[in-house]
Write a protein that holds these residues in place. Structure first.
Motif, PDB file in Angstrom:
ATOM      1  N   HIS A   1      -1.033   1.886  -9.525  1.00 23.59           N
ATOM      2  CA  HIS A   1      -0.688   3.380  -9.985  1.00 23.59           C
ATOM      3  C   HIS A   1      -0.109   3.218 -11.597  1.00 23.59           C
ATOM      4  O   HIS A   1       0.259   2.408 -12.074  1.00 23.59           O
ATOM      5  CB  HIS A   1       0.562   3.769  -9.235  1.00 23.59           C
ATOM      6  CG  HIS A   1       1.283   5.145  -9.755  1.00 23.59           C
ATOM      7  ND1 HIS A   1       0.555   6.056  -9.492  1.00 23.59           N
ATOM      8  CD2 HIS A   1       2.448   5.346  -9.962  1.00 23.59           C
ATOM      9  CE1 HIS A   1       1.391   6.921 -10.007  1.00 23.59           C
ATOM     10  NE2 HIS A   1       2.463   6.600 -10.136  1.00 23.59           N
TER      11      HIS A   1
ATOM     12  N   HIS B   1       4.310   6.048   4.253  1.00 21.98           N
ATOM     13  CA  HIS B   1       4.210   7.234   4.946  1.00 21.98           C
ATOM     14  C   HIS B   1       5.215   7.632   5.921  1.00 21.98           C
ATOM     15  O   HIS B   1       5.770   6.642   6.832  1.00 21.98           O
ATOM     16  CB  HIS B   1       2.889   7.201   5.519  1.00 21.98           C
ATOM     17  CG  HIS B   1       2.498   8.625   6.053  1.00 21.98           C
ATOM     18  ND1 HIS B   1       2.017   9.686   5.278  1.00 21.98           N
ATOM     19  CD2 HIS B   1       2.603   9.157   7.589  1.00 21.98           C
ATOM     20  CE1 HIS B   1       1.972  10.641   5.982  1.00 21.98           C
ATOM     21  NE2 HIS B   1       1.997  10.416   7.458  1.00 21.98           N
TER      22      HIS B   1
ATOM     23  N   LYS C   1       0.739  -1.306   0.046  1.00 24.21           N
ATOM     24  CA  LYS C   1       0.096   0.084   0.007  1.00 24.21           C
ATOM     25  C   LYS C   1       0.775   1.372   0.118  1.00 24.21           C
ATOM     26  O   LYS C   1       2.234   1.322   0.458  1.00 24.21           O
ATOM     27  CB  LYS C   1      -0.938   0.067   1.330  1.00 24.21           C
ATOM     28  CG  LYS C   1      -1.966  -0.980   1.269  1.00 24.21           C
ATOM     29  CD  LYS C   1      -2.918  -1.373   0.397  1.00 24.21           C
ATOM     30  CE  LYS C   1      -3.828  -2.312   0.532  1.00 24.21           C
ATOM     31  NZ  LYS C   1      -4.868  -2.702  -0.702  1.00 24.21           N
ATOM     32  N   LYS C   2       0.101   2.327  -0.619  1.00 22.92           N
ATOM     33  CA  LYS C   2       0.896   3.424  -0.551  1.00 22.92           C
ATOM     34  C   LYS C   2       1.228   3.941   1.033  1.00 22.92           C
ATOM     35  O   LYS C   2       2.310   4.548   1.405  1.00 22.92           O
ATOM     36  CB  LYS C   2       0.053   4.536  -1.145  1.00 22.92           C
ATOM     37  CG  LYS C   2       0.463   5.923  -1.186  1.00 22.92           C
ATOM     38  CD  LYS C   2      -0.438   7.152  -1.860  1.00 22.92           C
ATOM     39  CE  LYS C   2      -1.548   7.173  -1.050  1.00 22.92           C
ATOM     40  NZ  LYS C   2      -2.481   7.994  -1.672  1.00 22.92           N
ATOM     41  N   SER C   3       0.273   3.595   1.889  1.00 23.94           N
ATOM     42  CA  SER C   3       0.448   4.094   3.148  1.00 23.94           C
ATOM     43  C   SER C   3       1.653   3.578   3.957  1.00 23.94           C
ATOM     44  O   SER C   3       2.110   3.830   4.833  1.00 23.94           O
ATOM     45  CB  SER C   3      -0.949   3.982   3.898  1.00 23.94           C
ATOM     46  OG  SER C   3      -1.214   2.396   3.684  1.00 23.94           O
ATOM     47  N   ASP C   4       2.011   2.221   3.417  1.00 23.10           N
ATOM     48  CA  ASP C   4       3.281   1.670   3.833  1.00 23.10           C
ATOM     49  C   ASP C   4       4.587   2.525   3.728  1.00 23.10           C
ATOM     50  O   ASP C   4       5.453   2.232   4.214  1.00 23.10           O
ATOM     51  CB  ASP C   4       3.600   0.365   3.102  1.00 23.10           C
ATOM     52  CG  ASP C   4       2.539  -0.493   3.538  1.00 23.10           C
ATOM     53  OD1 ASP C   4       2.061  -0.589   4.523  1.00 23.10           O
ATOM     54  OD2 ASP C   4       2.289  -1.555   2.537  1.00 23.10           O
TER      55      ASP C   4
ATOM     56  N   ARG D   1      -2.306   8.402  -6.756  1.00 24.02           N
ATOM     57  CA  ARG D   1      -3.885   8.777  -6.184  1.00 24.02           C
ATOM     58  C   ARG D   1      -4.799   7.380  -5.810  1.00 24.02           C
ATOM     59  O   ARG D   1      -5.866   7.439  -5.595  1.00 24.02           O
ATOM     60  CB  ARG D   1      -4.627   9.447  -7.465  1.00 24.02           C
ATOM     61  CG  ARG D   1      -4.027  10.635  -7.584  1.00 24.02           C
ATOM     62  CD  ARG D   1      -4.834  11.332  -8.828  1.00 24.02           C
ATOM     63  NE  ARG D   1      -4.539  12.821  -8.842  1.00 24.02           N
ATOM     64  CZ  ARG D   1      -3.780  13.487  -9.510  1.00 24.02           C
ATOM     65  NH1 ARG D   1      -2.930  12.551 -10.267  1.00 24.02           N
ATOM     66  NH2 ARG D   1      -3.262  14.475  -9.556  1.00 24.02           N
TER      67      ARG D   1
ATOM     68  N   ASP E   1      -4.373   3.627  -3.200  1.00 19.32           N
ATOM     69  CA  ASP E   1      -3.638   3.188  -2.189  1.00 19.32           C
ATOM     70  C   ASP E   1      -2.771   1.792  -2.579  1.00 19.32           C
ATOM     71  O   ASP E   1      -1.706   1.489  -1.977  1.00 19.32           O
ATOM     72  CB  ASP E   1      -4.451   2.879  -0.892  1.00 19.32           C
ATOM     73  CG  ASP E   1      -3.676   2.643   0.290  1.00 19.32           C
ATOM     74  OD1 ASP E   1      -2.544   3.093   0.532  1.00 19.32           O
ATOM     75  OD2 ASP E   1      -4.062   1.969   1.091  1.00 19.32           O
ATOM     76  N   ASP E   2      -3.411   1.164  -3.528  1.00 18.43           N
ATOM     77  CA  ASP E   2      -2.687  -0.071  -3.827  1.00 18.43           C
ATOM     78  C   ASP E   2      -1.829   0.213  -4.919  1.00 18.43           C
ATOM     79  O   ASP E   2      -2.016   0.788  -6.031  1.00 18.43           O
ATOM     80  CB  ASP E   2      -3.717  -1.291  -4.582  1.00 18.43           C
ATOM     81  CG  ASP E   2      -2.974  -2.216  -5.074  1.00 18.43           C
ATOM     82  OD1 ASP E   2      -1.687  -2.708  -5.146  1.00 18.43           O
ATOM     83  OD2 ASP E   2      -3.751  -3.434  -5.476  1.00 18.43           O
ATOM     84  N   ILE E   3      -0.613   0.149  -4.708  1.00 19.43           N
ATOM     85  CA  ILE E   3       0.438   0.703  -5.475  1.00 19.43           C
ATOM     86  C   ILE E   3       0.645   0.028  -6.878  1.00 19.43           C
ATOM     87  O   ILE E   3       0.871   0.573  -7.802  1.00 19.43           O
ATOM     88  CB  ILE E   3       1.948   0.719  -4.948  1.00 19.43           C
ATOM     89  CG1 ILE E   3       2.554  -0.703  -4.797  1.00 19.43           C
ATOM     90  CG2 ILE E   3       1.839   1.475  -3.552  1.00 19.43           C
ATOM     91  CD1 ILE E   3       4.140  -0.706  -4.298  1.00 19.43           C
TER      92      ILE E   3
ATOM     93  N   GLU F   1       5.124   8.795   0.773  1.00 17.34           N
ATOM     94  CA  GLU F   1       4.071   7.797  -0.310  1.00 17.34           C
ATOM     95  C   GLU F   1       4.387   8.111  -1.859  1.00 17.34           C
ATOM     96  O   GLU F   1       3.541   7.799  -2.478  1.00 17.34           O
ATOM     97  CB  GLU F   1       2.819   8.189   0.216  1.00 17.34           C
ATOM     98  CG  GLU F   1       2.577   8.136   1.693  1.00 17.34           C
ATOM     99  CD  GLU F   1       0.892   8.337   2.088  1.00 17.34           C
ATOM    100  OE1 GLU F   1       0.276   8.729   1.039  1.00 17.34           O
ATOM    101  OE2 GLU F   1       0.600   8.108   3.203  1.00 17.34           O
TER     102      GLU F   1
END
Length: 354
Positions: free
Chosen positions: A221, A7, A2-5, A214, A216-218, A299
């Motif tokens: 992208h 941050h 995830k993108k949040s990984d 944009r 969350d699942d990279i 991110e």
């Protein structure tokens, strides 16, 4: 993944708003391989951190004064950020306006002349410029340097030099390869005296480098496209360096993207063309043995690239150290010297189109 990984918390005051008085005065956080302790050094220490026979590879792209302003016949103000120069005084660009611009719309330019909207290409507009002379020469006279959006000021007289590397020679980028901004002639001379070699690739950094992810699942992208050139001379330099037991050290993530894009069969080859390569943890970077890079946005795809190289947990720990010890972040900020993690996987990168 995830993108949040990817941050991290960054105090706004650590975002460098202007360059230091001297390019080579920046700090350098050394992140050794394994579990070795981080070292707080300076860019000026690079000659003693590198070895005779090492090869530094730089990106020699030159930034276009790519931001211009104008207005429509209706009076509405338009901001144009050129993404790519094209033949025939055409360009691919982003338009900042109150309403979308239809094909046939003409924009009266503040620097003289007009631009006509020809159509859309995804997030970009295709424009034809009716200006005095060639578009690249006109931009040098009338354009404004496109400082990154996190620099909260207008470009000043000093930015025209300091937002270019001292070895910039191939015009086409809309953002600087910022790791190269730390090198001045005095530091380059000291590195030469140390026996360090220099090589160059070209990758024209696009405006997409600043666009946030944009999803969350990279894996979902859509990566932007950039043009690069890895020449036969550089390939020969890399081969000779490795044959002699030296290390290949990339100056910037753009160099890594260029070199990895030129290794379709696992061996570096001359290549010129477009790349949409997306490097994130799970991919083994094969082209370089170390990486000099600035600190990247939370991110961001660039943070994912350095995490692929040195390990996500290792990178996030280094960033936590950098925040705690007040390093300066992003384009005009400080730098890191990274080494690869032992646990890099050996899978293909994700290559996605926009």
């Amino acid at each position: 993944m995830k993108k949040s990984d990817f941050h991290f918390e960054l105090p706004p005051e650590l975002i460098a708003q202007a360059p230091l008085a001297e390019r080579s005065a920046s700090r350098l956080l050394v992140v050794p391989p394994g579990e070795g302790a981080f070292e707080d050094r300076g860019i000026a220490d690079l000659p003693e951190l590198l070895q005779p026979g090492d090869l530094l590879v730089f990106n020699d792209t030159r930034v276009i004064p790519a931001r211009v302003f104008g207005h429509k016949a209706s009076g509405g103000r338009v901001e144009i950020l050129i993404e790519r120069l094209l033949p025939g005084n055409e360009a691919r660009a982003q338009l900042g306006a109150s309403k979308p611009s239809r094909p046939g719309t003409r924009i009266i330019l503040e620097g003289g002349g007009e631009a006509e909207v020809l159509g859309r290409e995804g997030a970009f507009y295709l424009l034809r410029f009716d200006v005095d002379g060639a578009l690249d020469a006109w931009l040098e006279r009338a354009g404004q340097l496109p400082l990154p959006p996190y620099i909260r000021r207008q470009p000043g007289a000093g930015d025209s030099a300091r937002y270019q590397t001292v070895f910039a020679r191939n015009t086409g980028a809309v953002a600087a390869p910022t790791a190269g901004l730390h090198f001045d002639e005095a530091l380059l001379q000291r590195l030469r005296a140390r026996g360090v070699g220099f090589g160059h690739v070209t990758l024209h950094v696009g405006a997409g480098t600043f666009q946030p992810m944009r999803v969350d699942d990279i894996h979902a992208h859509l990566m932007h496209s950039e043009w690069l050139d890895v020449g036969a001379d550089l390939v020969a330099q890399v081969q000779a360096t490795r044959a002699a037991g030296g290390r290949v050290i990339a100056v910037g993530t753009t160099v890594v993207r260029a070199l990895e894009s030129a290794m379709p069969e696992g061996e570096l080859q001359p290549f010129a063309g477009e790349t949409r390569i997306f490097i994130y943890p799970g991919y083994r970077i094969r082209s370089v043995d170390a990486l000099v890079t600035n600190f990247h946005l939370p991110e961001s795809t660039l943070l994912m690239l350095v995490s692929a190289f040195s390990g996500r947990e290792r990178i996030l720990a280094a960033y936590e150290h950098a925040v705690r010890t007040r390093y300066r972040f992003f384009s005009y900020g400080d730098a890191m010297l990274l080494y690869p993690s032992a646990g890099q996987a050996d899978t293909a990168p994700l290559i996605t189109g926009d």
